[in-house]
Each structure stands twice: as structure tokens, then as C-alpha cells.
Design an enzyme around this catalytic site. Structure first.
Site, mmCIF file in Angstrom:
data_model
loop_
_atom_site.group_PDB
_atom_site.id
_atom_site.type_symbol
_atom_site.label_atom_id
_atom_site.label_comp_id
_atom_site.label_asym_id
_atom_site.label_seq_id
_atom_site.Cartn_x
_atom_site.Cartn_y
_atom_site.Cartn_z
ATOM 1 N N VAL A 294 0.871 -1.292 -0.146
ATOM 2 C CA VAL A 294 -0.012 -0.146 0.122
ATOM 3 C C VAL A 294 0.870 1.315 0.135
ATOM 4 O O VAL A 294 0.437 2.333 0.323
ATOM 5 C CB VAL A 294 -0.775 -0.026 1.465
ATOM 6 C CG1 VAL A 294 -2.012 -0.942 1.116
ATOM 7 C CG2 VAL A 294 -0.310 -0.068 2.453
ATOM 8 N N ARG B 26 4.240 2.740 -2.359
ATOM 9 C CA ARG B 26 4.144 3.063 -3.779
ATOM 10 C C ARG B 26 4.491 1.922 -4.743
ATOM 11 O O ARG B 26 5.254 0.964 -4.328
ATOM 12 C CB ARG B 26 5.329 4.163 -4.007
ATOM 13 C CG ARG B 26 4.774 5.454 -3.452
ATOM 14 C CD ARG B 26 3.758 6.118 -4.363
ATOM 15 N NE ARG B 26 3.441 7.386 -3.931
ATOM 16 C CZ ARG B 26 2.167 7.864 -3.125
ATOM 17 N NH1 ARG B 26 1.310 6.853 -2.962
ATOM 18 N NH2 ARG B 26 1.889 8.817 -2.715
ATOM 19 N N GLU C 215 0.292 4.013 -13.200
ATOM 20 C CA GLU C 215 -1.176 4.065 -12.697
ATOM 21 C C GLU C 215 -1.916 4.987 -13.663
ATOM 22 O O GLU C 215 -1.230 6.016 -14.114
ATOM 23 C CB GLU C 215 -1.311 4.202 -11.377
ATOM 24 C CG GLU C 215 -0.711 3.530 -10.458
ATOM 25 C CD GLU C 215 -0.820 3.979 -8.732
ATOM 26 O OE1 GLU C 215 -1.355 5.052 -8.755
ATOM 27 O OE2 GLU C 215 -0.467 3.327 -7.836
ATOM 28 N N HIS D 245 -5.413 1.624 -6.442
ATOM 29 C CA HIS D 245 -4.786 2.752 -5.443
ATOM 30 C C HIS D 245 -5.946 3.391 -4.812
ATOM 31 O O HIS D 245 -6.361 4.593 -5.102
ATOM 32 C CB HIS D 245 -4.094 3.852 -6.441
ATOM 33 C CG HIS D 245 -3.201 4.759 -5.536
ATOM 34 N ND1 HIS D 245 -1.874 5.124 -6.060
ATOM 35 C CD2 HIS D 245 -3.024 5.307 -4.230
ATOM 36 C CE1 HIS D 245 -1.172 5.670 -4.961
ATOM 37 N NE2 HIS D 245 -2.056 5.768 -3.873
ATOM 38 N N SER E 185 -6.661 2.458 -1.342
ATOM 39 C CA SER E 185 -6.586 1.837 0.194
ATOM 40 C C SER E 185 -7.248 2.992 1.041
ATOM 41 O O SER E 185 -7.768 2.853 2.081
ATOM 42 C CB SER E 185 -5.488 1.347 0.352
ATOM 43 O OG SER E 185 -4.593 2.325 0.514
#
Lengths: 328, 328
Positions: free
Chosen positions: B232, B234, B263, B282, B284
Site C-alpha cells: 500500500v 508506492r 497507474e 490505488h 486503500s
């Protein structure tokens, strides 16, 4: 010391029999399956219901001959055994596996709640489709949960949710104050009034005549729109069609069932592909080593039986579960 | 009081701009997108990097004209901003969103760990196939986790796993004793020695030159066979091909990635269908209301800036994160 005959009602499927080495020299261990149980029952001093999914006890107990004085089931729920009126009316003591499943079921339930809060099912479906779609999810801390069932499993679920910052109300058969973890346990009559405030409703109650079908259309209609429901109790706690309707209407945003009225869930059941419904095969309490833990627990109680001491985890046949005072 | 010009680097996608009503009368708020940033930058006293996925700051900062004295990013990670040498060399103060994401990311991570322990992905795949197949799963309590990252996110993840009965070791840049939650924080140099004991390895570190690529073949080869990995932090913390190889070889039993080197993850990435790998986009830390919380936090810091008081969440440009002493 005389040798005690322990009859083991066989393992589900191809599972190995329980490890009862500790009884060597003190017990004669016989193994029965559904077919041979009736014939072997009169020879037994104690019956270990290892295959707790079987209905063989209910069918065989009323037969001729002597009956064991002690029946232990390797499960927390005793609803199947108490479905045999002759066993209930007999002097046989029933004990259960209270304690073995608490922590695993609490972890499983917390996992389901988090999975729904964070929409893991949605993410993994999108993953299958190779689609990147960011969503906002629910912050679990500060949400409200009702846990129905104030036995050790319900309590452990409640404590685990508390540890995650959830505000938890526990509902039991009887209301009582001064609970060390929850302050107050609500009586089951209060459930209807509590339901509208809950983001999460978890069923971890014993299955008794009073709790059968308690999650029906009336109960779902009282829940907060967008609430989510988890059942780790027994399938018969839930009126299945009413749950499907509550999901279809959007009243419930999601539900997770680990238990079903009919198990295994038949391949043609509509539950398998009801949108918003997560299905798992009655495994919430079954962590690696669980069979050994169940066998150990039986052997611990056997030691008491052999010594003429009171058994632990004695089921109150009228209540349908082990009352708190009987806990080890 | 003089009016302060706040420049907002626009929202990702079609998201609405931040709610900055609190600044009314005290700030002139300008909105920039990636194209107009360079032109508007000289007019700004403060820059709010609302679209923290953009590289526009790195491209625009070196341009001509005056530069804002304060840059706030609506993210916990500042690796993207620190990729701009001219910004790092400037006198501009950088602050970040430290604090907003701690609890959500900790919940998300605990959810992923429980989902893997209880094999929810397996159950839901079986559900799709209408197959009832009981399995034994992992009891989480008593397992061992290493959390890499001792900032507020790593700490909150660690505390949440502790609350679930997991034994947790925290790894930070510097080792230190006497931590109130974890007793001892291990220095990063100790990670290799700790990895063989962990059932769970969680990356929640800031991305710095030291931590880039830290989860590579060498690290995965030190992990316990059957360990599971969660990222969680990078994407660039992980050498993607090495992770895929560790899953393929069976060294890792599973992994969950919420962040990726690129991303959105491209549709043709092999990660989408790597067996044992859970992918999420992405998200979380992004719970309902997160944008309002980020805007509030910026306004809180604006109040300090306007009053000439020291800002909170000031990033150490050399370390690449907010050191503990600067926390609010």
C-alpha cells in the site's frame, strides 16, 4: 479403572478420524458410520459425534438397547442433536465444542465486514476484466454493528469489531447490564428497535425455536437502507427468499452467508448468483488444525468423565446451548 | 489582512474541486490544470496540489517568474514533488496530507490480510462456479507480520494487526527502542534478517531513493515459503517482475497490490491475471468523505500560514517524508 467404550460417529467425507491417542489404555474406541450407528450404539458409554453434519443420531437414538450416558458433538451448534426428542428426554449429558471456533469465526466475520466495507468483491471482479476503476469505500471505524448471539462466538465477534473501532451492540436471549466488554447486552425483544441504527447486522446465535427464521422480511425491512448482513450462525436463522428480496430491493447493500438451510448448497440454488450476496461453504470456524483442537477438547472432557468429575460445556437441553455458568 | 492567492492544481478526472469555503475573504482561489499551471504559478502565494497524480509541478516549477512559498499536496507520499530538483532546492515549504489516510489504509490492509488468510478470493471464485468446496483456512491470531514503514500509516497498520492478535514487527529508517506500541522499531538494515520469520510482509514506506525497488528477488527469496505480501506504499517499492516470479515459484502464497509503477495499470499488464495476486486501483486510503477531509486539512494549515505560524506536516525534503517531530 474400567475401560470406557467410546463410539465415534464417522468423519465427514474422506476426512481422517480424530486423533484419540490420549485415550489409549483407558478407552475402547469404536467407529460407526451412518449405517452402523444404530447397531453399535448400545455398546457405547460415550458417543463422539465427529460428523456433526449427519442426521444419524436422530434416526438411530430411538432404536432398541442401552444408550450412552454422554454425547459430545464436535460443533458449537447442537440444533441437530436437539432435533431428537428421545435424546432430549433421556438422561444423556450433551456437551459441545464451545470455545474452539470463537476466534476463527470472529476473524472470518471481521474479514467479511472489511471485505464488504472496502468492496473487495468489486475490485476483484474489475481485476478479472482488467479494468482500473477507482471507488470510494467505507471507513469502518465509527460505523455501528449489531451482533445477535451473546455466547462466546458472538462475544468474540463483538470484541473483534470493537477493536476495529466499530460501535457494537450485542443482543442475547436475556438482557443484562454490567457486561465487561459491551456494558449492556440487549434482550432479543429489543432487536427490532435496534435494527434501524445498524450498518452491520451479524447473526451468531444458537438455532432454537425462538431464533429460527428470525431474519425475515419484517426484520430486513427494519434495517437501515444500505445495511449489510452476515450469517455465521445457522442457515435456518434466515428466511432465504426474504433475504434475496431485501437484496433485490436495495434495502440491503450486501450480505454474506457461510451457512444455509440446506448444506451443501444445491448447485441450482438462486443464492449462488444473487447480486450482492457472498457465499462460502460453512467454513468460518475451520482453521488449520481445527480437527486436532476438537479431538483434544473431547479428550479433556473424557478425562473428567473417566475421573467421575462434572463435564464442561454441558448443553442445557431446554435452552439449546451451553449457559455461561457451565463454561470451563 | 492581505489576501493570499491560493492556486489549486486541478482535480483528477471529473472530480469536483476541493471545498475551500473556509478561505472566503482571506484567499483568492485560482484553479489550474496541467496546461495552465506554468502560466499561473507566478501569481500564487500557496499551491495546493489537489491532483497529486499529476507530474505538472515537476514540469512547470523550473519555469520563469516568482514561485509560491508553500506547496501542499493532498497525498501522504511526496515522491512525485521531490522528483523536481528545483522545488527541492527552493525555499518553498512542502506539506502533505499526513493523518488523513492512516485509519482507512490500516483497515484496508487488515481486510486484505484477513481476505487472504480466509481465502475469500477462492470462495468467491467457487461461488461463481456454483461449487461447494470446504477448505481449512489460516487462524490469523498468532501469525507474524512485518510492516515496513514506521510513519503514521505503518504504525496504524501495525496497531490494527496487533488488535487482531498478530505479532507485529515495525521496520523504519532508523531503529529505536521504547516505542509505546511496538516496543522496538527495527532499522531498515535489519529487514533481511526479519523476513524469514514473517507470514505477512506489508509495505507502507515512503518512496525514497533508499526504498525504491527494495522488494526485489533478493527480498522475496528471504521470505518464508508461503508468506504473503501487501503493498500500500508506492508501486516503485516493488520490482514487479520479481514479485511475479516469486508468486510463480510458490515462494509467495499470495500478494495484494494497491499501487503500481504505472497507474492506471495498463490493460495489457501481466499483473491483472497473475495467479495469487490481488489488484486494486490505488484506493486503500480513499473512504467516503476523504476529499472533504483533505480540504479541511489544507484549510487548517492555511489558517496557520495566514497567521504567520509554523505549518504542520512539513516535509523534510532530504528525508522525503514528515519526520515525527513535525506531526500536529
Amino acid at each position: 479403572m474400567s475401560v470406557i467404550t467410546v463410539l465415534v460417529l464417522g468423519s465427514p467425507g474422506d476426512e481422517p478420524p480424530p486423533k484419540l491417542d490420549r485415550l489409549a489404555g483407558r478407552a475402547r474406541v469404536l467407529h460407526a458410520d451412518e449405517k452402523s450407528l444404530a447397531e453399535l450404539l448400545p455398546a457405547a458409554d460415550a458417543l463422539l459425534v465427529w460428523d456433526f453434519t449427519s442426521d444419524a443420531v436422530r434416526r438411530s437414538w430411538p432404536g432398541p438397547g442401552r444408550r450412552p450416558g454422554w454425547v459430545h458433538t464436535a460443533s458449537a451448534g447442537v440444533d441437530r442433536l436437539l432435533g431428537c426428542p428421545e435424546l432430549v428426554a433421556s438422561k444423556a449429558v450433551i456437551t459441545n465444542a464451545r470455545g474452539v471456533f470463537d476466534r476463527p469465526i470472529a476473524e472470518y466475520t471481521a474479514g467479511l465486514v472489511l471485505a464488504m466495507a472496502k468492496d473487495f468483491p468489486g475490485s476483484w471482479k474489475l481485476q478479472n476484466e482488467r479494468r482500473w476503476r477507482h471507488r470510494e469505500t467505507i471507513r469502518l471505524a465509527g460505523t455501528h454493528a449489531i451482533v445477535v448471539g451473546s455466547g462466546p462466538i458472538g462475544r468474540e465477534i463483538g470484541r473483534t469489531l470493537l477493536a476495529l473501532g466499530v460501535e457494537v451492540e450485542l443482543v442475547g436471549r436475556r438482557g443484562r447490564a454490567g457486561d465487561p466488554d459491551f456494558g449492556r447486552i440487549h434482550p432479543s425483544a429489543a432487536l427490532g428497535g435496534l435494527l434501524p441504527s445498524a450498518d452491520w447486522v451479524v447473526c451468531a446465535a444458537p438455532l432454537t425455536p425462538e431464533t429460527t427464521g428470525m431474519f425475515d422480511a419484517a426484520a430486513f425491512s427494519r434495517m437501515k437502507p444500505g445495511a449489510r448482513f452476515v450469517n455465521v450462525g445457522r442457515g435456518a436463522h434466515v428466511v432465504q427468499d426474504d433475504l434475496v428480496a431485501a437484496l433485490a430491493s436495495g434495502r440491503l447493500a450486501g450480505a454474506a452467508l457461510d451457512v444455509f438451510a440446506e448444506e451443501p448448497l444445491p448447485p441450482d440454488s438462486p443464492l449462488w448468483d444473487t447480486p450482492g450476496l457472498l457465499v462460502s461453504p460453512h467454513m468460518s470456524g475451520d482453521t488449520l488444525g481445527w480437527r486436532d483442537a476438537l479431538a483434544e477438547q473431547f479428550c479433556d472432557n473424557f478425562d473428567r468423565w473417566a475421573a467421575g468429575e462434572p463435564l464442561f460445556n454441558v448443553v442445557d437441553k431446554q435452552l439449546g446451548y451451553v449457559p455461561d455458568r457451565s463454561a470451563p
